[in-house]
Design a protein around this motif. Structure first.
Motif, short mmCIF file in Angstrom:
data_model
loop_
_atom_site.label_atom_id
_atom_site.label_comp_id
_atom_site.label_asym_id
_atom_site.label_seq_id
_atom_site.Cartn_x
_atom_site.Cartn_y
_atom_site.Cartn_z
N GLU A 28 3.52 47.16 10.67
CA GLU A 28 4.63 46.66 11.48
C GLU A 28 4.71 45.15 11.37
OE1 GLU A 28 5.34 49.79 15.12
OE2 GLU A 28 4.01 48.09 15.48
N ASP A 200 10.55 44.82 12.36
CA ASP A 200 10.64 46.15 12.95
C ASP A 200 10.68 46.06 14.47
OD1 ASP A 200 10.08 47.39 10.34
OD2 ASP A 200 8.05 46.64 10.66
N ARG A 201 9.90 45.10 14.99
CA ARG A 201 9.74 44.97 16.44
C ARG A 201 9.97 43.52 16.85
NH1 ARG A 201 7.08 48.73 19.25
NH2 ARG A 201 5.96 47.21 20.55
N GLU A 215 11.16 48.20 19.66
CA GLU A 215 11.81 48.27 18.36
C GLU A 215 13.02 47.33 18.35
OE1 GLU A 215 10.72 50.01 15.77
OE2 GLU A 215 9.01 50.78 16.92
#
Length: 258
Positions: A28, A200-201, A215
């Motif tokens: 991530e 992604d986050r 997210e």
């Protein structure tokens, strides 16, 4: 890969970070957003063992930064906002020095140095003294040195500052490639458009407290990340932080599931 649990750090009577909890899984990439003085750099420095913190815990690959700092640092790379480099060295000398510290074999380091310096356009300048480098060149050298030991977690504070547009694009592509290979990346930035496209986050911090995390698509909704950030900056009401405390499976973490 990174688990921050109730992190608190004070300077005098000011809480720079107040009870922050955040989990980032392998593969991530998470942007850390906040105003100047919000607590971003303090959090990043705590994660890599530079700053001692008052309470809470930080786990990197299941190891505590408090009780096993060396085991944690073997797995991470930290790129500060203004890297301090040994300017009496040449670029290649500095990279070999960092590779020696991490015990990177000669053949492996040579391949990585060539790859990353070619990618960032620094190869022709590696024989020069670091003291002759521009700010952007120093930033590129710091990026290469951070990647030379193949870290599992990369922590960066404003990594795109000082890079030209081409180098910024190449760094974004490289970070995405590293994440696709399982590396976790956590970086602060004021360039919200870059964060929106790359990550992604996202985690947003305000006055030392995490106000929202999750997210990117969920946090942003139908608005832009800039709109969300400005709305949070202009209100004292905490946002929904359920996503910040959501469990992310990390089999290497001894505290997972407790």
């Amino acid at each position: 890969m990174l688990r921050i649990e109730n992190l608190t750090k004070t300077y005098g009577d000011k809480k720079a970070v107040d009870g922050l909890s955040l989990h980032i899984a392998p593969g991530e990439i998470c942007a850390f957003i906040g105003h100047n003085g919000a607590g971003k750099t303090t959090t990043l420095k705590s994660c890599c063992g530079i700053l001692k913190f008052d309470s809470g815990e930080i786990y990197i690959g299941g190891k505590s930064i408090k009780t096993d700092p060396l085991g944690c640092k073997e797995q991470i790379a930290y790129l500060p906002d203004n890297p301090d480099l040994y300017e009496f060295m040449t670029g290649i000398g500095y990279l070999n020095f960092i590779a020696d510290i991490f015990g990177v074999p000669a053949e492996t380091r040579t391949e990585r140095i060539h790859r990353y310096s070619d990618l960032l356009g620094l190869t022709a300048d590696l024989a020069q003294s670091v003291s002759a480098y521009s700010h952007g060149m120093k930033q590129k050298l710091a990026v290469i040195s951070a990647l030379i030991h193949d870290p599992k977690l990369i922590l960066m504070d404003e990594p795109f500052v000082g890079l030209d547009p081409k180098a910024s694009h190449q760094l974004r592509e490289l970070l995405r490639e590293l994440c696709d290979g399982g590396t976790a990346i956590f970086f602060s930035t004021h360039i919200l458009e870059t964060a929106e496209r790359l990550c992604d986050r996202v985690a947003i911090i305000k006055n030392g407290r995490l106000v929202v995390a999750g997210e990117m698509e969920e946090v942003r909704g139908d608005a832009s990340l800039e709109d969300v950030f400005l709305e949070l900056e202009n209100t004292d009401k905490p946002a929904d932080t359920d996503s910040a405390d959501a469990e992310i499976t990390d089999d290497t973490n001894p505290e997972a599931g407790k």
